[in-house]
Scaffold this motif. Structure first.
Motif, PDB file in Angstrom:
ATOM      1  N   ALA A   1       3.131   2.388   5.512  1.00  0.00           N
ATOM      2  CA  ALA A   1       3.162   3.193   4.343  1.00  0.00           C
ATOM      3  C   ALA A   1       3.641   4.903   4.846  1.00  0.00           C
ATOM      4  CB  ALA A   1       1.909   3.411   3.556  1.00  0.00           C
ATOM      5  N   LEU A   2       3.215   5.167   5.918  1.00  0.00           N
ATOM      6  CA  LEU A   2       3.371   6.743   6.321  1.00  0.00           C
ATOM      7  C   LEU A   2       5.100   6.571   6.705  1.00  0.00           C
ATOM      8  CD1 LEU A   2       2.389   9.141   7.335  1.00  0.00           C
ATOM      9  CD2 LEU A   2       2.238   8.195   9.583  1.00  0.00           C
TER      10      LEU A   2
ATOM     11  N   ILE B   1      -8.689   5.799  -2.010  1.00  0.00           N
ATOM     12  CA  ILE B   1      -9.444   4.586  -1.366  1.00  0.00           C
ATOM     13  C   ILE B   1     -10.537   5.260  -0.719  1.00  0.00           C
ATOM     14  CG2 ILE B   1      -9.414   3.209   0.602  1.00  0.00           C
ATOM     15  CD1 ILE B   1      -6.491   2.599  -0.324  1.00  0.00           C
ATOM     16  N   ASP B   2     -10.331   6.615  -0.018  1.00  0.00           N
ATOM     17  CA  ASP B   2     -11.363   7.279   0.686  1.00  0.00           C
ATOM     18  C   ASP B   2     -12.446   7.681  -0.091  1.00  0.00           C
ATOM     19  OD1 ASP B   2     -10.449   7.107   3.410  1.00  0.00           O
ATOM     20  OD2 ASP B   2      -9.201   8.838   3.331  1.00  0.00           O
TER      21      ASP B   2
ATOM     22  N   ARG C   1      -2.032  -3.815  14.012  1.00  0.00           N
ATOM     23  CA  ARG C   1      -1.584  -2.525  13.420  1.00  0.00           C
ATOM     24  C   ARG C   1      -0.218  -1.690  14.144  1.00  0.00           C
ATOM     25  NH1 ARG C   1      -6.314   1.112  12.457  1.00  0.00           N
ATOM     26  NH2 ARG C   1      -6.129   1.664  14.681  1.00  0.00           N
TER      27      ARG C   1
ATOM     28  N   GLN D   1      -4.763  -3.486   4.488  1.00  0.00           N
ATOM     29  CA  GLN D   1      -4.272  -1.904   4.504  1.00  0.00           C
ATOM     30  C   GLN D   1      -4.402  -1.233   5.654  1.00  0.00           C
ATOM     31  OE1 GLN D   1      -7.767  -0.776   1.698  1.00  0.00           O
ATOM     32  NE2 GLN D   1      -6.316  -1.099  -0.020  1.00  0.00           N
ATOM     33  N   ASN D   2      -5.295  -1.614   6.732  1.00  0.00           N
ATOM     34  CA  ASN D   2      -5.101  -0.813   8.148  1.00  0.00           C
ATOM     35  C   ASN D   2      -3.958  -1.153   8.735  1.00  0.00           C
ATOM     36  OD1 ASN D   2      -7.502   0.316   9.807  1.00  0.00           O
ATOM     37  ND2 ASN D   2      -8.607  -0.922   8.351  1.00  0.00           N
TER      38      ASN D   2
ATOM     39  N   TYR E   1     -13.296  -6.015   5.252  1.00  0.00           N
ATOM     40  CA  TYR E   1     -13.420  -4.522   5.809  1.00  0.00           C
ATOM     41  C   TYR E   1     -14.180  -4.715   7.154  1.00  0.00           C
ATOM     42  CZ  TYR E   1     -12.409  -2.422   1.300  1.00  0.00           C
ATOM     43  OH  TYR E   1     -11.835  -2.145   0.049  1.00  0.00           O
TER      44      TYR E   1
ATOM     45  N   LEU F   1       1.073   5.571   0.315  1.00  0.00           N
ATOM     46  CA  LEU F   1       0.412   6.670   1.178  1.00  0.00           C
ATOM     47  C   LEU F   1      -0.564   7.434   0.237  1.00  0.00           C
ATOM     48  CD1 LEU F   1       0.159   7.345   3.988  1.00  0.00           C
ATOM     49  CD2 LEU F   1       1.787   9.095   3.645  1.00  0.00           C
TER      50      LEU F   1
ATOM     51  N   LEU G   1      -0.958  -1.816   7.119  1.00  0.00           N
ATOM     52  CA  LEU G   1       0.031  -1.382   6.540  1.00  0.00           C
ATOM     53  C   LEU G   1       0.145  -0.113   6.434  1.00  0.00           C
ATOM     54  CD1 LEU G   1       0.045  -3.468   3.210  1.00  0.00           C
ATOM     55  CD2 LEU G   1       1.864  -3.410   5.013  1.00  0.00           C
ATOM     56  N   LEU G   2      -0.802   0.720   7.021  1.00  0.00           N
ATOM     57  CA  LEU G   2      -0.896   2.205   6.732  1.00  0.00           C
ATOM     58  C   LEU G   2       0.143   2.988   7.508  1.00  0.00           C
ATOM     59  CD1 LEU G   2      -2.139   4.530   5.476  1.00  0.00           C
ATOM     60  CD2 LEU G   2      -3.814   4.673   7.467  1.00  0.00           C
ATOM     61  N   PRO G   3       0.642   2.697   8.868  1.00  0.00           N
ATOM     62  CA  PRO G   3       1.571   3.139   9.507  1.00  0.00           C
ATOM     63  C   PRO G   3       2.982   2.944   8.901  1.00  0.00           C
ATOM     64  CG  PRO G   3       0.205   2.075  11.084  1.00  0.00           C
ATOM     65  CD  PRO G   3      -0.373   1.557   9.767  1.00  0.00           C
TER      66      PRO G   3
ATOM     67  N   ASN H   1       5.254   7.685  14.743  1.00  0.00           N
ATOM     68  CA  ASN H   1       5.268   6.906  13.681  1.00  0.00           C
ATOM     69  C   ASN H   1       6.026   5.602  13.595  1.00  0.00           C
ATOM     70  OD1 ASN H   1       6.062   6.544  10.070  1.00  0.00           O
ATOM     71  ND2 ASN H   1       4.154   5.725  10.974  1.00  0.00           N
TER      72      ASN H   1
ATOM     73  N   LEU I   1      -9.584   1.883  10.584  1.00  0.00           N
ATOM     74  CA  LEU I   1     -10.191   2.559   9.428  1.00  0.00           C
ATOM     75  C   LEU I   1     -11.007   1.983   8.625  1.00  0.00           C
ATOM     76  CD1 LEU I   1      -6.856   4.302   8.961  1.00  0.00           C
ATOM     77  CD2 LEU I   1      -8.541   5.431  10.334  1.00  0.00           C
ATOM     78  N   ALA I   2     -12.219   2.359   8.623  1.00  0.00           N
ATOM     79  CA  ALA I   2     -13.534   1.739   7.968  1.00  0.00           C
ATOM     80  C   ALA I   2     -13.292   1.624   6.440  1.00  0.00           C
ATOM     81  CB  ALA I   2     -14.798   2.414   8.296  1.00  0.00           C
ATOM     82  N   ASN I   3     -12.559   2.535   5.897  1.00  0.00           N
ATOM     83  CA  ASN I   3     -12.369   2.524   4.384  1.00  0.00           C
ATOM     84  C   ASN I   3     -11.368   1.681   3.897  1.00  0.00           C
ATOM     85  OD1 ASN I   3     -14.482   4.262   4.099  1.00  0.00           O
ATOM     86  ND2 ASN I   3     -13.048   6.125   4.278  1.00  0.00           N
ATOM     87  N   LEU I   4     -10.577   1.136   4.847  1.00  0.00           N
ATOM     88  CA  LEU I   4      -9.339   0.355   4.376  1.00  0.00           C
ATOM     89  C   LEU I   4      -9.659  -1.266   4.850  1.00  0.00           C
ATOM     90  CD1 LEU I   4      -6.533   2.230   5.672  1.00  0.00           C
ATOM     91  CD2 LEU I   4      -7.298   2.280   3.525  1.00  0.00           C
TER      92      LEU I   4
ATOM     93  N   ARG J   1     -14.334   4.527  -1.310  1.00  0.00           N
ATOM     94  CA  ARG J   1     -15.308   4.125  -0.234  1.00  0.00           C
ATOM     95  C   ARG J   1     -16.373   4.902   0.479  1.00  0.00           C
ATOM     96  NH1 ARG J   1     -15.935  -0.815   0.991  1.00  0.00           N
ATOM     97  NH2 ARG J   1     -15.551  -0.656   3.453  1.00  0.00           N
TER      98      ARG J   1
ATOM     99  N   MET K   1      -1.145   7.181  14.580  1.00  0.00           N
ATOM    100  CA  MET K   1      -0.075   6.463  13.939  1.00  0.00           C
ATOM    101  C   MET K   1       1.025   7.125  13.283  1.00  0.00           C
ATOM    102  SD  MET K   1      -2.237   4.859  10.988  1.00  0.00           S
ATOM    103  CE  MET K   1      -3.631   3.858  11.215  1.00  0.00           C
ATOM    104  N   GLY K   2       0.704   8.594  13.706  1.00  0.00           N
ATOM    105  CA  GLY K   2       2.033   9.258  13.352  1.00  0.00           C
ATOM    106  C   GLY K   2       1.705  10.379  12.136  1.00  0.00           C
TER     107      GLY K   2
ATOM    108  N   MET L   1       0.949  -1.280   0.006  1.00  0.00           N
ATOM    109  CA  MET L   1       0.027   0.023   0.277  1.00  0.00           C
ATOM    110  C   MET L   1       0.758   1.206  -0.092  1.00  0.00           C
ATOM    111  SD  MET L   1      -2.447   1.376   2.795  1.00  0.00           S
ATOM    112  CE  MET L   1      -3.611   2.948   2.390  1.00  0.00           C
TER     113      MET L   1
END
Lengths: 400, 233
Positions: free
Chosen positions: B110-111, A9-10, B152, B103-104, B136, A3, B106-108, B83, B96-99, A13, A304-305, A1
């Motif tokens: 990815a950040l 995605i948002d 996560r 993906q939830n 989801y 960023l 992996l997000l940190p 982070n 996070l409802a959209n991920l 969805r 998360m940061g 994934m």
């Protein structure tokens, strides 16, 4: 994934919210772009008409209907004709302040077997002409011979082909560029050719002139005043001294048309402003309501940061994508819906619409997209600020 | 990583009133230890965790990470630090409802600009959610969502892990999965701080503190020392 995928995605969805934003942006974009194109077309049409009426004063046979007829010929392309005694032109020439003058003939071909098509025929004198020749040069450099014509852009006749007018074969030697006015459906010939056509019409049994000979009449006289002449005074002098005519300042004719176009342009501008205000309100409301819904989500992102800057960027990117998609859709749909039908619109509205050049349309489209993007960003700015400055601790503690 | 909170004081405003939540709290959890903070609801446990994670800036005192006061860092710096170094399991549902689940998790990463798909899949397996990686959050139960939050928080292999009521509303089986995961991280050298009012959790802790009236005090702990002793000092 990655960023950078997050805003997309948002958007995907949240189909309802995203569709609403895209539709609002598309409506705004369509209104601004469509309005822009129409306003520019009107302005260009008016400029073109001004250019084509290069005289200071036009003299017509007396009678209000003749002025209306002339306006109809010029603006709507409704064929018409009227005549006055040729001696009027000689009398006008002797009035102080008249520098140059040139007479024209108007004739309409018949909607009958003798004619290929019903068109406005405008005859001019090549020697004295002050209004037609300057822009006729664009289409034809030489001198027009007998039964040679130059056709307006709105006619299907190609250069080298012929039109039969009152049984006379008239060869098209040039084709004019579009003007967006009624002149696009006219054909131009020398006075000699037109006089010949008037005679031919009589032979065909269609009497354009009941009593007079075509040698003794003209339809209008175009006047260029001497430098320093007061045009209002000269107009008044013609009206007083020459019987059976009415002199009209071209500027006043243009002013009437310009006033009409001004009112229409203002109306369009008010409509655009209203749509814009409405779009800002709707977009801001959608972003505001969404911001309330998304507090918890953004608190989690903070945990998360995500920095405040990154959260703002996320909200603004989503706004830019939806606004951009809507803006592009609006411009494309408007182009598809309006541009191919501009001729029909011109005919139906009787307005001198002259489409801007492609480069101008493209730059207008780009400017509209930028405007809608800026509007979307502005509408999202408050929400972006609120979401990036949420009290993460409080939301996590209280769960709202 | 050496962490210390020194003389922390914090108040928040509610309906125009200032409520003192933390009263000169000093606290130094150690790397390789699982520390538990217990206390009644509203005693200031979550606030302390948020201050330690840099989510709240205290009115008094300082929070030091390896000798650096994070309260003085700017938002960008502090966020980047959080982070990479801090894993935080918030109270309640935080998916996070959209991920998707994957993906939830992996997000940190990815950040942080990293692709940690393999680690994410391992974590999903560790919490028993590997089959739901493309689901989801609205398809998950409460227990599964808590396990997702735990996975996560661990994706960037943080050196400090904060868990706020990680076993709330969970059955014993789900609670054991999460606590075992956190205990394993502590054994690998992370400082794990759990805030809870679930007495069962204290059994996993090396040290237990009690929060009361905004003050923190160490409590005698009768845990199995062989299970929870620090591996890194």
């Amino acid at each position: 994934m990655k960023l950078r995928e997050l805003p997309l995605i948002d958007i995907r969805r949240r189909p309802l919210r995203s569709t609403a934003l895209i539709v609002v942006a598309a409506i705004l974009s369509a209104a601004v772009f469509g309005g822009q194109v129409v306003i520019r077309s009107l302005q260009r049409g008016l400029d073109s008409l001004k250019q084509r009426l290069g005289a200071d004063i036009i003299v017509l046979p007396e009678g209000a209907e003749n002025k209306v007829d002339l306006e109809n010929i010029l603006l709507q392309g409704t064929p018409g004709y009227f005549y006055m005694d040729k001696s009027a032109a000689e009398e006008i020439a002797s009035i102080d302040g008249v520098d140059k003058l040139s007479a024209q003939y108007f004739l309409v071909s018949a909607n009958a077997e003798c004619c290929t098509v019903q068109v406005q025929i405008i005859g001019f004198d090549e020697q004295s002409d002050i209004t037609v020749k300057p822009w006729l040069k664009e289409a034809y450099e030489g001198s027009l011979g007998k039964n040679e014509i130059i056709v307006g852009a709105g006619l299907a006749t190609k250069v080298g082909h012929s039109l039969t007018l009152y049984g006379v074969e008239c060869r098209a030697v040039g084709k004019l560029e579009r003007t967006g006015t009624g002149l696009d459906t006219a054909v131009y010939a020398t006075n000699e050719t037109v006089r010949g056509l008037i005679k031919a019409s009589a032979e065909q049994g269609i009497a354009v002139l009941s009593r007079q000979s075509p040698e003794d009449v003209v339809s209008s006289v175009y006047i260029k005043a001497a430098e320093g002449t007061d045009l209002d005074e000269l107009t008044a002098a013609i009206n007083t001294e020459v019987e059976g005519v009415q002199a009209v300042r071209t500027k006043s004719m243009m002013t009437e048309t310009a006033d009409r176009l001004g009112v229409i342009s203002k109306g369009i501008a008010v409509f655009i402003a209203a749509v814009w205000v409405l779009a800002v309100i709707i977009m801001s409301a959608v972003f505001y309501l969404t911001a309330n819904e998304r507090k918890r989500e953004f608190a989690v992102l903070r945990v998360m940061g995500f920095s405040r800057k990154k959260l703002s960027r996320l909200v603004l990117t989503e706004a830019l994508i939806t606004a951009g998609a809507g803006a592009a859709a609006g411009v494309i749909l408007t182009s598809a819906a309006v541009l191919p039908f501009v001729n029909i619109i011109e005919q139906k509205t009787a307005l001198p619409l002259l489409m801007p050049k492609t480069s101008a349309i493209v730059s207008a489209g780009a400017a509209v997209i930028i405007t809608v993007l800026a509007t979307g960003s502005a509408a999202a700015a408050l929400s972006a600020y609120r979401l990036s400055h949420i009290d993460t601790g409080k939301i996590l503690r209280e769960g709202c | 990583m050496r962490i210390s909170a020194e003389d922390i004081g914090y108040s928040y405003r509610k309906k125009g009133r200032s409520i003192r939540v933390l009263e000169t709290v000093s606290f130094a959890p150690k790397a390789g230890e699982l520390t538990v903070i217990t206390g009644r609801s509203g005693s200031g446990k979550t606030t302390l965790l948020n201050v330690l994670a840099g989510l709240l800036i205290p009115e008094d005192g300082r929070v030091m990470y390896d000798g650096r006061d994070i309260c003085r860092a700017d938002d960008g710096e502090l966020s980047a630090f959080r982070n990479v170094n801090i894993g935080y399991i918030p109270q309640g549902h935080s998916a996070l409802a959209n991920l998707t689940l994957l993906q939830n998790i992996l997000l940190p990463a990815a950040l942080a600009g990293e692709d940690r798909t393999d680690t994410a899949l391992e974590l999903l397996q560790a919490v028993g959610l590997e089959k739901l990686k493309n689901a989801y959050p609205d398809e998950l139960s409460g227990g599964e969502l808590r396990r997702l939050a735990a996975a996560r928080a661990l994706i960037n292999s943080p050196t400090v892990i904060f868990a706020d009521e990680p076993t709330n509303d969970l059955d014993d089986e789900n609670a054991a999965v999460i606590l075992s995961l956190l205990k394993a991280r502590a054994k690998e050298g992370a400082a794990v701080i759990i805030v809870t009012h679930d007495n069962m959790v204290s059994g996993y802790a090396y040290k237990v503190y009690t929060m009361d009236g905004g003050r923190l005090s160490e409590k005698e702990n009768d845990h199995d020392d062989t299970l929870c002793r620090p591996l890194v000092s």
